[in-house]
Design a protein around this motif. Structure first.
Motif, PDB file in Angstrom:
ATOM      1  N   ALA A 285      28.218  26.984  45.863  1.00 17.81           N
ATOM      2  CA  ALA A 285      29.169  25.920  46.211  1.00 17.81           C
ATOM      3  C   ALA A 285      30.609  26.421  46.152  1.00 17.81           C
ATOM      4  CB  ALA A 285      28.989  24.737  45.264  1.00 17.81           C
ATOM      5  N   MET A 286      30.801  27.619  45.555  1.00 19.38           N
ATOM      6  CA  MET A 286      32.160  28.150  45.449  1.00 19.38           C
ATOM      7  C   MET A 286      32.620  28.813  46.753  1.00 19.38           C
ATOM      8  SD  MET A 286      31.429  29.580  41.706  1.00 19.38           S
ATOM      9  CE  MET A 286      32.902  30.374  41.143  1.00 19.38           C
ATOM     10  N   LEU A 287      31.716  28.892  47.718  1.00 18.83           N
ATOM     11  CA  LEU A 287      32.071  29.459  49.016  1.00 18.83           C
ATOM     12  C   LEU A 287      33.066  28.522  49.694  1.00 18.83           C
ATOM     13  CD1 LEU A 287      31.396  31.750  51.001  1.00 18.83           C
ATOM     14  CD2 LEU A 287      29.608  30.309  51.929  1.00 18.83           C
ATOM     15  N   ARG A 288      34.177  29.078  50.132  1.00 20.25           N
ATOM     16  CA  ARG A 288      35.220  28.215  50.698  1.00 20.25           C
ATOM     17  C   ARG A 288      34.780  27.527  51.993  1.00 20.25           C
ATOM     18  NH1 ARG A 288      40.438  31.905  50.791  1.00 20.25           N
ATOM     19  NH2 ARG A 288      38.838  33.393  51.378  1.00 20.25           N
ATOM     20  N   GLY A 289      35.286  26.313  52.171  1.00 18.76           N
ATOM     21  CA  GLY A 289      35.037  25.600  53.425  1.00 18.76           C
ATOM     22  C   GLY A 289      33.739  24.828  53.478  1.00 18.76           C
TER      23      GLY A 289
END
Length: 329
Positions: A285-289
């Motif tokens: 979930a820390m992946l941007r966008g």
């Protein structure tokens, strides 16, 4: 004193929560052992640094694949090592361990996790579904009769569930998550730039400039690897919009799974979700966008939990306390 421990046994990392202390340990779920003598050389972070960099007789392996135990004996040793390391001292009474599993696992896979945990020295073992643990850890009161939607993206699986009254109403688990993002970047680099890179480099790219939604300002990064044409080392500069292109297929499958769960959700709970939004947890979930992408495709307000990596471990640890509260209820 007996101790209550919560373990988030993930494909990419293992987190241990000890009651009263919080998350005391976070290490990669990698084990390095000598193939000739079967002796374990390193576990955790030390072993992760060996991935792709070992001589022939030493292998660094991940004993869990897509949230499921693929190597039983290594997993058992790994759990034992992490439990002892987090307790720090020899306890006379065996600990009560609650451990989480992806929501789509079979009975056989559950049994394997349970037996490995008992073999690692547990007195009691409770298995919890990842989305339920994630919801508790994110601070959502799941005992109330109202719908909460959790999207837990780990290293090997993405679990999507609608939770109400302490249990899951609709859920799905897909084997597309953080590891697949890395593989997508490796494939893209090979196809587009004729550059061969390893898992660790791909993960670096994902963390530093990876995005699933076009950024306002382009970001770039230098990547080193092996040129597939000449076979020599080579450096290439790539941009964040290229990572968006590389990750498009994997992220769209996650979005489709979210929409699939929403389609099967009872109407009353759908109204709750529209009101309360979707909560993202897990390292993926820390992946941007990702928030913007899910929000754009579903029209529902989406937010990431605070400290998404630790949420499942915290929830797993608090689950024992939650359940003892439920007994009185």
């Amino acid at each position: 004193m007996a101790v209550d421990i919560g373990i988030d046994l993930g494909t990419a990392s293992v987190l241990v929560y000890v009651k009263g202390k919080g998350v005391v340990l976070k290490e990669p779920s990698v084990v390095a052992f000598d193939r000739d003598t079967n002796v374990i050389k390193a576990i955790g972070e030390e072993a992760r640094l060996m991935l792709g960099r070992t001589p022939g007789n030493i292998v660094a392996v991940r004993p869990l694949r897509q949230g499921v135990i693929s190597d039983y004996t290594v997993t058992e040793k790994m759990i034992k090592y992490f439990v002892q390391k987090s307790l720090g001292r020899r306890t006379f009474k065996k600990p009560r361990i609650s451990i989480c599993v992806p929501s789509g696992v079979t009975e056989v896979e559950k049994k394997a996790v349970e037996e490995a945990t008992f073999a690692a020295g547990a007195r009691e073992v409770h298995l919890i579904e990842e989305p339920v643990a994630a919801a508790i850890g994110a601070g959502i009161d799941i005992s109330k009769p109202c719908g909460n939607m959790i999207v837990d993206i780990g290293g090997g699986t993405a679990d999507i569930a609608v939770i109400s009254l302490g249990g899951t109403v609709v859920n799905t688990s897909i084997k597309i998550a953080g590891d697949d993002f890395d593989e997508a970047i490796v494939r893209y680099m090979r196809k587009k730039h004729n550059l061969l890179i390893g898992e660790r480099t791909a993960e670096d790219i994902k963390i530093k400039i990876g995005t699933t939604y076009p950024l306002v300002e382009e970001e770039t990064m230098e990547v080193r690897g092996r040129n597939l044409v000449t076979g020599l080392p080579k450096t290439v500069t790539i941009t964040s919009s290229e990572t968006e292109e590389a990750l498009r297929e994997a992220t769209s499958q996650i979005v489709e799974a979210v929409i699939g769960v929403l389609e099967r959700t009872p109407p009353e709970l759908s109204a709750d979700i529209l009101d309360r939004g979707i909560v993202l947890t897990g390292g993926g979930a820390m992946l941007r966008g990702l928030e913007e992408l899910i929000e754009e495709k579903t029209g529902i307000n989406t937010m990431t939990a605070e400290d998404p990596m630790k949420v499942v471990a915290i929830g797993t640890g608090q689950f024992v306390e939650f359940m003892s509260g439920r007994k009185d209820f």
